[in-house]
Design a protein around this motif. Structure first.
Motif, short mmCIF file in Angstrom:
data_model
loop_
_atom_site.label_atom_id
_atom_site.label_comp_id
_atom_site.label_asym_id
_atom_site.label_seq_id
_atom_site.Cartn_x
_atom_site.Cartn_y
_atom_site.Cartn_z
N LYS A 81 0.81 -1.22 0.00
CA LYS A 81 0.00 0.00 0.00
C LYS A 81 0.84 1.27 0.00
N THR A 105 -9.90 2.83 2.23
CA THR A 105 -9.63 3.54 3.47
C THR A 105 -8.26 3.16 4.02
N ARG A 106 -7.88 1.90 3.89
CA ARG A 106 -6.56 1.47 4.35
C ARG A 106 -5.46 2.06 3.48
N SER A 109 -4.82 5.77 4.09
CA SER A 109 -4.37 6.09 5.46
C SER A 109 -2.86 6.23 5.56
N THR A 141 -7.44 -4.03 12.79
CA THR A 141 -6.63 -3.27 11.83
C THR A 141 -7.25 -1.91 11.55
N ASP A 142 -8.58 -1.89 11.39
CA ASP A 142 -9.24 -0.64 11.00
C ASP A 142 -9.29 0.38 12.13
N THR A 145 -6.29 2.11 11.39
CA THR A 145 -6.45 2.81 10.12
C THR A 145 -7.22 4.11 10.31
N TYR A 146 -8.36 4.06 10.96
CA TYR A 146 -9.19 5.25 11.13
C TYR A 146 -8.54 6.28 12.04
N LYS A 148 -5.70 7.35 11.80
CA LYS A 148 -4.76 8.13 10.98
C LYS A 148 -5.45 9.23 10.19
#
Length: 374
Positions: A81, A105-106, A109, A141-142, A145-146, A148
């Protein structure tokens, strides 16, 4: 002129995709707008204004990829990514907007101090990825992610509520709470009305009620349950027709179920339609009888067309809470059956011919623009 880049999986026929096309077109009057997609060749790409730029990681649609690529690409996005971000996204943009949950979204980020990062959430985050082992990993994980993102936007109050329950006390790298807000979906109202007047390529039954739904053929939409309800109604003498616009992985299973239930003459899978509005406009009722829903952008379209609406009791009820021609249906087989039986017994209603004027998209654009200047 500020430069904005939106990210989404692809510009295929879908609710979030439709919203992003309309939103990008409108914003392009004042901003330099680019859309990044993982997959290309989407049906809605041709509806972008010429001044909206579009770049894709892959030229093909997801459904056109080989099974091997379908397995490899998500892993590539996961483990590469940073490389993908730097090559395709890290340009001279002022704002980066991940417009859909999941891989986009990932990807968006990845750290970049020079830009404002915004994530858009369209669904109940607690239900999007299911309940299995992978879902637990994605949940963990999310959260990272969120954290960030500078701001997270939700298309409904219910989605925001569910997100807060899933990720309580979400904080950024500076240990400050991540800012959150609700902005309802943007639609080009005039375009919906204009396209609804195009000629249908089929003829609806003039004697019996015609119900239309627009939905991806996925478990969430519960089309299999709807077929069984429809079958029981037909067997009990409550004649009507159902038309489903959309495609998805459950299509073959649903086609087989329709044949097994012997309702081919009254339950119709119409497949994907770039313009679903003439079908919605011609229907007696618009339905969204899902197991679970987000805000349901298609409900706004039905409201613009002044349709009678039937929806199951999900988060989508927020979209119709002030709409007098909407009816909330218990979210189970018996509740749907009884509601449809009563509706069919009453027969055709000639009163729903007035176009709704409730939808005010100017206020939505104002809220979106404020994101870019903060």
């Amino acid at each position: 002129m500020k430069k904005i880049i939106f990210g989404i999986t692809g510009l295929t026929l879908g609710g979030a995709e439709r919203v992003l096309v309309d939103l990008s077109n409108e914003l392009s009057r004042k901003y330099d707008v680019t859309i990044f997609t993982l997959y290309g060749n989407g049906e809605l790409e041709g509806q972008l204004y010429t001044n909206v730029k579009h770049i894709s990681l892959y030229k093909e649609k997801y459904n056109d990829l080989s099974n091997f690529k379908k397995k490899i690409i998500p892993l590539k996005i996961l483990f590469m990514k940073k490389f993908i971000y730097r090559k395709y996204i890290k340009k001279d943009y002022d704002v980066e907007v991940a417009f859909l949950e999941g891989p986009i979204t990932r990807l968006f980020s990845v750290k970049n101090k020079k830009v404002k990062k915004i994530a858009w959430v369209h669904n109940d985050i607690s239900l999007v990825f299911g309940n299995g082992f992978k879902a637990k990993i994605k949940k963990k994980t999310d959260r990272k992610t969120y954290s960030k993102y500078d701001e997270i936007i939700f298309v409904s109050r219910d989605n925001l509520k569910k997100f807060r329950k899933q990720y309580p006390d979400l904080r950024n790298k500076d240990l400050q709470p991540v800012k959150k807000d609700v902005i309802y979906n943007y639609l080009n109202k005039d375009l919906v009305i204009q396209k609804s007047n195009e000629v249908l390529d089929i003829q609806f039954d003039s004697e019996n009620l015609n119900f239309v739904t627009v939905a991806r053929l996925v478990p969430q939409k519960a089309i299999d349950r709807l077929i069984d309800v429809h079958t029981k109604l037909i067997k009990n003498g409550f004649n009507h027709n159902f038309y489903v616009i959309g495609e998805g992985p459950e299509q073959k299973m649903l086609e087989d179920k329709i044949k097994q239930n012997n309702v081919q003459e009254t339950f119709h899978l119409l497949g994907k339609k770039i313009n679903p509005y003439p079908y919605m406009n011609a229907a007696d009722y618009f339905c969204l009888l899902s197991q679970f829903e987000g805000y349901g952008m298609v409900l706004e379209e039905a409201k613009i067309l002044g349709k009678e609406i039937l929806i199951t009791d999900t988060a989508a009820r927020e979209a119709v809470e002030n709409y007098k021609q909407a009816y909330i249906v218990p979210n189970n087989f018996d509740g749907i059956y009884e509601t449809l039986k009563n509706v069919i017994s009453k027969g055709k209603n000639k009163s729903n011919e007035n176009v709704s004027n409730e939808y005010d998209n100017s206020k939505i654009i104002e809220k979106v623009e404020k994101l870019f200047v903060q």
